[in-house]
Each structure stands twice: as structure tokens, then as C-alpha cells.
Write a protein that holds these residues in place. Structure first.
Motif, PDB file in Angstrom:
ATOM      1  N   PRO A  27       1.011  -1.065   0.055  1.00  0.00           N
ATOM      2  CA  PRO A  27      -0.388   0.260   0.294  1.00  0.00           C
ATOM      3  C   PRO A  27       0.960   1.387  -0.301  1.00  0.00           C
ATOM      4  O   PRO A  27       2.179   1.117   0.325  1.00  0.00           O
ATOM      5  CB  PRO A  27      -0.514  -0.389   1.737  1.00  0.00           C
ATOM      6  N   THR A  28       0.332   2.227  -0.221  1.00  0.00           N
ATOM      7  CA  THR A  28       0.897   3.913  -0.363  1.00  0.00           C
ATOM      8  C   THR A  28       0.601   4.087   1.918  1.00  0.00           C
ATOM      9  O   THR A  28      -0.887   4.261   1.713  1.00  0.00           O
ATOM     10  CB  THR A  28       0.435   4.769  -1.068  1.00  0.00           C
ATOM     11  N   THR A  69       3.703  -0.754  11.318  1.00  0.00           N
ATOM     12  CA  THR A  69       3.840  -1.235  12.448  1.00  0.00           C
ATOM     13  C   THR A  69       1.796  -0.989  12.102  1.00  0.00           C
ATOM     14  O   THR A  69       1.336  -2.503  12.776  1.00  0.00           O
ATOM     15  CB  THR A  69       3.966  -0.915  13.476  1.00  0.00           C
ATOM     16  N   ASP A  70       1.125  -0.481  11.910  1.00  0.00           N
ATOM     17  CA  ASP A  70      -0.073  -0.002  12.528  1.00  0.00           C
ATOM     18  C   ASP A  70      -0.571  -1.095  11.296  1.00  0.00           C
ATOM     19  O   ASP A  70      -1.674  -1.243  11.053  1.00  0.00           O
ATOM     20  CB  ASP A  70      -0.358   1.540  12.385  1.00  0.00           C
ATOM     21  N   TYR A  71      -0.142  -1.175   9.585  1.00  0.00           N
ATOM     22  CA  TYR A  71      -0.501  -1.479   9.109  1.00  0.00           C
ATOM     23  C   TYR A  71      -0.839  -2.979   8.920  1.00  0.00           C
ATOM     24  O   TYR A  71      -1.570  -3.449   8.894  1.00  0.00           O
ATOM     25  CB  TYR A  71       0.178  -0.832   7.679  1.00  0.00           C
ATOM     26  N   CYS A  72       0.646  -3.261   9.768  1.00  0.00           N
ATOM     27  CA  CYS A  72       0.592  -4.754   9.513  1.00  0.00           C
ATOM     28  C   CYS A  72      -0.253  -5.798  11.033  1.00  0.00           C
ATOM     29  O   CYS A  72      -0.956  -6.107  10.971  1.00  0.00           O
ATOM     30  CB  CYS A  72       2.219  -5.211   9.815  1.00  0.00           C
ATOM     31  N   LEU A 108      -2.974  -6.419   7.778  1.00  0.00           N
ATOM     32  CA  LEU A 108      -3.215  -8.028   7.693  1.00  0.00           C
ATOM     33  C   LEU A 108      -2.837  -8.547   8.861  1.00  0.00           C
ATOM     34  O   LEU A 108      -2.121 -10.099   8.524  1.00  0.00           O
ATOM     35  CB  LEU A 108      -1.182  -7.630   7.892  1.00  0.00           C
ATOM     36  N   ARG A 109      -3.820  -7.585   9.937  1.00  0.00           N
ATOM     37  CA  ARG A 109      -3.456  -8.647  11.478  1.00  0.00           C
ATOM     38  C   ARG A 109      -2.351  -9.898  12.352  1.00  0.00           C
ATOM     39  O   ARG A 109      -2.802 -10.610  12.205  1.00  0.00           O
ATOM     40  CB  ARG A 109      -4.987  -9.247  11.400  1.00  0.00           C
ATOM     41  N   GLY A 121      -3.338   1.704  18.437  1.00  0.00           N
ATOM     42  CA  GLY A 121      -2.374   2.029  16.967  1.00  0.00           C
ATOM     43  C   GLY A 121      -1.244   3.149  17.595  1.00  0.00           C
ATOM     44  O   GLY A 121      -1.112   3.464  18.767  1.00  0.00           O
ATOM     45  N   VAL A 122       0.146   2.489  17.488  1.00  0.00           N
ATOM     46  CA  VAL A 122       1.481   2.788  17.761  1.00  0.00           C
ATOM     47  C   VAL A 122       1.535   4.153  17.348  1.00  0.00           C
ATOM     48  O   VAL A 122       1.895   5.189  17.994  1.00  0.00           O
ATOM     49  CB  VAL A 122       2.407   2.320  16.827  1.00  0.00           C
ATOM     50  N   LEU A 123       1.256   4.301  16.398  1.00  0.00           N
ATOM     51  CA  LEU A 123       1.415   6.206  15.494  1.00  0.00           C
ATOM     52  C   LEU A 123       0.315   7.051  16.534  1.00  0.00           C
ATOM     53  O   LEU A 123       0.576   8.290  17.061  1.00  0.00           O
ATOM     54  CB  LEU A 123       0.823   6.279  14.331  1.00  0.00           C
ATOM     55  N   ALA A 124      -1.236   6.697  17.376  1.00  0.00           N
ATOM     56  CA  ALA A 124      -1.435   7.753  18.137  1.00  0.00           C
ATOM     57  C   ALA A 124      -0.965   7.611  19.303  1.00  0.00           C
ATOM     58  O   ALA A 124      -0.767   8.727  19.533  1.00  0.00           O
ATOM     59  CB  ALA A 124      -2.738   7.101  18.011  1.00  0.00           C
TER      60      ALA A 124
END
Length: 220
Positions: A7-8, A122-125, A129-130, A186-189
């Protein structure tokens, strides 16, 4: 499970986008310009040469992406190419884990671009992707990367002796990880809200001391 398309991902001016074959020339230019900065952390092949082969590297990354075992990204900031991030060793099923490796140019180090990129990946994974566990392994001397896992609250898991071939030799690494249950928002949040526990990445003095002394390998 069929491979997911790369993804982007973006947060403000920081973008993770899929690497492409046509990125070889600009990527090579950046790698050469930052050779002295990056070479000390560069993964190498035992017995192999040290020449930069961006075309071959991209072909290899794309092959792993097609197989579903990797997500190869370029990092852009303010529209400029500034680094790479690769999610590798993606495994589903009972393990459901992956590892993250990354680099950025010297000019943008310390601007928050790397932790943002790592948090996005990391959040995407975890969320898409679960996957259940994400790992980052870092050389003991790599202060900038150690600050990334400290900022994001990755948890220290131990010293891995002679773990990865780096800059021509087998090198020790510190291992850090997160599991999905630790970062439900989420890691970012969590990082942006100032809730990432920096003490999670604290390295015990015994491991710091051990990393100073190379592991002796018997000739027998």
C-alpha cells in the motif's frame, strides 16, 4: 493466504510508497551520497562483495513482495526520496509476525520521519494484515535507531549474538518487539498522544556490557 498489494501509507508530509523498478537510479544516487553514513549499518552477504546493486536489490524485494513475505517501501518526506523501509519475514498462521528494517539519509535524521514511517508500517501490519508481533533488531552502536524504538515504546527482548552480517562481519543486535494487544489504538496514535512508554526499550546494563565484548568463537 494470497499476497497483499504493497500500500501507500501517509501521515502529513511523510509517505511510505511501494518501491518500483524505475526507482533504481534515484535510489542508487542517494545510497552513494550517504555511503559513509549508511555503510556501518548495511546488511551484507558473507563472502560477497560490497558494490551497490540497486536493480538487483529491487528485483529481490519485489520477488519477496509477490510471494507475500515482504512489504518493500520507499520513504518520502516533503515529496523527496529520503530512505527505505522493508517489512520482511512476514508469516501468517500461528506465528503471525514480521520484522522491520529501515534507513534514512543523514540530512533528515532526527526529524521524526523514521519513527513516523515505522509506526505507519506497524499499524498497517497489525490493523490490516492482522499480524500479531512486529520485531526490530538494532546494532548496539546505532544510537539513532535505538531512539526510534524508545520513542515508539517497542519493548526490549534481548541481545542476539552475531545475529546479522553487517558491513562485512557478523554483528550483535538488540531485539525489540511489540504485539498487537499492546497498541490497540495504534503505534502512531500512542506516540503522538505521548503515551508510548520509553522505559519499555530500556536495555539492561548486563546486556550493554556484553555487547561491548565480541563473542569469542572457538576454532574447534
Amino acid at each position: 493466504m494470497p499476497p497483499s498489494p504493497v500500500p501507500t501509507l501517509r501521515d502529513g508530509d511523510v509517505v511510505l510508497r511501494p518501491i518500483r523498478a524505475r526507482d533504481a537510479k534515484p535510489l542508487e544516487r542517494i545510497l552513494l551520497d550517504n555511503r559513509a553514513w549508511l555503510r556501518q549499518w548495511e546488511a551484507t552477504y558473507p563472502g560477497g562483495g560490497s558494490a551497490i546493486d540497486t536493480k538487483g536489490s529491487i528485483r529481490n524485494l519485489l520477488a519477496h513482495a509477490r510471494a507475500g513475505s515482504a512489504l518493500p517501501f520507499l520513504i518520502e518526506a516533503d515529496g523527496e526520496l529520503v530512505g527505505q523501509l522493508n517489512v520482511s519475514s512476514i508469516t501468517h498462521g500461528s506465528l503471525s509476525s514480521a520484522t522491520i528494517g529501515y534507513w534514512v539519509t543523514r540530512e533528515v535524521a532526527g526529524r521524526g520521519i523514521t519513527p513516523t514511517a515505522v509506526a505507519l508500517a506497524t499499524d498497517y501490519c497489525f490493523q490490516v494484515l492482522r499480524l500479531h508481533r512486529m520485531e526490530i533488531c538494532i546494532r548496539p552502536e546505532n544510537g539513532p535507531s535505538l531512539r526510534v524504538v524508545e520513542k515508539l515504546g517497542f519493548r526490549y527482548e534481548g541481545l542476539r549474538r552475531r545475529y546479522i552480517h553487517i558491513n562485512g562481519a557478523w554483528a550483535d543486535h538488540y531485539a525489540f518487539a511489540l504485539v498487537a494487544e499492546e497498541v490497540r489504538r495504534g503505534v502512531l496514535a500512542r506516540w503522538r498522544d505521548g503515551e508510548a512508554p520509553p522505559e519499555a526499550a530500556r536495555i539492561p546494563p548486563a546486556d550493554r556490557d556484553a555487547a561491548v565484548h565480541p563473542l569469542r568463537v572457538s576454532d574447534r
